[in-house]
Design a protein around this motif. Sequence first.
Motif, short mmCIF file in Angstrom:
data_model
loop_
_atom_site.label_atom_id
_atom_site.label_comp_id
_atom_site.label_asym_id
_atom_site.label_seq_id
_atom_site.Cartn_x
_atom_site.Cartn_y
_atom_site.Cartn_z
N VAL A 187 -9.80 18.76 4.65
CA VAL A 187 -8.92 17.57 4.35
C VAL A 187 -8.44 17.77 2.79
O VAL A 187 -9.17 17.81 1.99
N ARG A 188 -7.13 17.80 2.67
CA ARG A 188 -6.63 18.28 1.47
C ARG A 188 -5.58 17.34 1.33
O ARG A 188 -4.51 16.92 1.82
N PRO A 189 -5.31 16.58 0.01
CA PRO A 189 -4.17 15.71 -0.75
C PRO A 189 -3.02 16.72 -0.68
O PRO A 189 -3.35 17.99 -1.22
N VAL A 190 -1.71 16.32 -0.26
CA VAL A 190 -0.48 17.30 -0.50
C VAL A 190 -0.07 16.80 -2.05
O VAL A 190 0.06 15.68 -2.35
N THR B 3 -0.14 8.23 1.07
CA THR B 3 0.05 9.47 0.48
C THR B 3 -0.28 10.54 1.56
O THR B 3 -0.77 10.13 2.90
N GLU B 4 0.23 11.58 1.45
CA GLU B 4 -0.02 12.68 2.60
C GLU B 4 -1.33 13.40 2.16
O GLU B 4 -1.56 13.92 1.11
N TYR B 5 -1.91 13.75 3.43
CA TYR B 5 -3.06 14.62 3.44
C TYR B 5 -2.69 15.83 4.52
O TYR B 5 -2.00 15.68 5.56
N MET B 6 -3.31 16.94 4.29
CA MET B 6 -3.12 18.11 5.26
C MET B 6 -4.54 18.15 5.91
O MET B 6 -5.61 18.39 4.99
N LEU B 7 -4.63 18.27 7.09
CA LEU B 7 -5.84 18.80 8.06
C LEU B 7 -5.70 20.08 8.21
O LEU B 7 -4.84 20.41 9.01
N GLY C 120 -4.91 6.65 2.14
CA GLY C 120 -5.90 7.18 1.05
C GLY C 120 -6.94 8.41 1.89
O GLY C 120 -6.82 8.58 3.00
N PRO C 121 -7.68 8.87 1.04
CA PRO C 121 -8.48 9.89 1.43
C PRO C 121 -9.65 9.34 2.24
O PRO C 121 -9.87 10.15 3.22
N ASP C 122 -10.06 8.07 2.31
CA ASP C 122 -11.09 7.69 3.28
C ASP C 122 -10.44 7.61 4.72
O ASP C 122 -11.04 8.01 5.54
N GLU C 123 -9.06 7.18 4.93
CA GLU C 123 -8.30 7.28 5.98
C GLU C 123 -8.27 8.63 6.60
O GLU C 123 -8.37 9.06 7.83
N THR D 276 0.91 -1.39 -0.10
CA THR D 276 -0.10 -0.08 -0.06
C THR D 276 0.90 1.28 -0.05
O THR D 276 1.66 1.40 0.93
N THR D 277 0.77 2.13 -1.02
CA THR D 277 1.44 3.24 -0.92
C THR D 277 0.81 4.40 -0.21
O THR D 277 -0.46 4.78 -0.10
#
Length: 137
Positions: A113-116, A8-12, A91-94, A5-6
């Motif tokens: 919630v924003r993907p980096v 990914t970074e997300y910014m809260l 991922g976005p769901d997590e 599983t890759t």
Amino acid sequence: MSAQTTKTEYMLLFRGNDWHKGLSPEQMQQVAGQWMAWFNRLTEQGKAIAGSPLEREGKIVSGKNGRVVADGPFAESKEAIGGYFLLQVNGPDEAVSIAQECPGLAYGAIVEVRPVAEECPIAEEARAEAQLAQTTA
């Protein structure tokens, strides 16, 4: 064999600077403790990479060559960014699931919630357009 599983970074981004209005000092301390426990748990799980509250004051830099520097930010209190977490998740769901655990939600905070992006989307778009221009020339 298990599939890799890759992450990914997300910014809260935590919006709203007045979530504490109407709370007693004891209640504010209790909620602040819940925020810290939440962040510490996410850090121990390897999901939170960084995070901090932001000061209310700052500067706005604008204009050509950044010549205009003004006091700010000027967003309404409910829209102002009060802090952030940088997550590394599956991922976005997590990322959304983690955002839904925010202790401030019960007091009016909003979590964006924003993907980096790996690189600036504008640079990516310009490169694609340049490649298209080369292939059609």
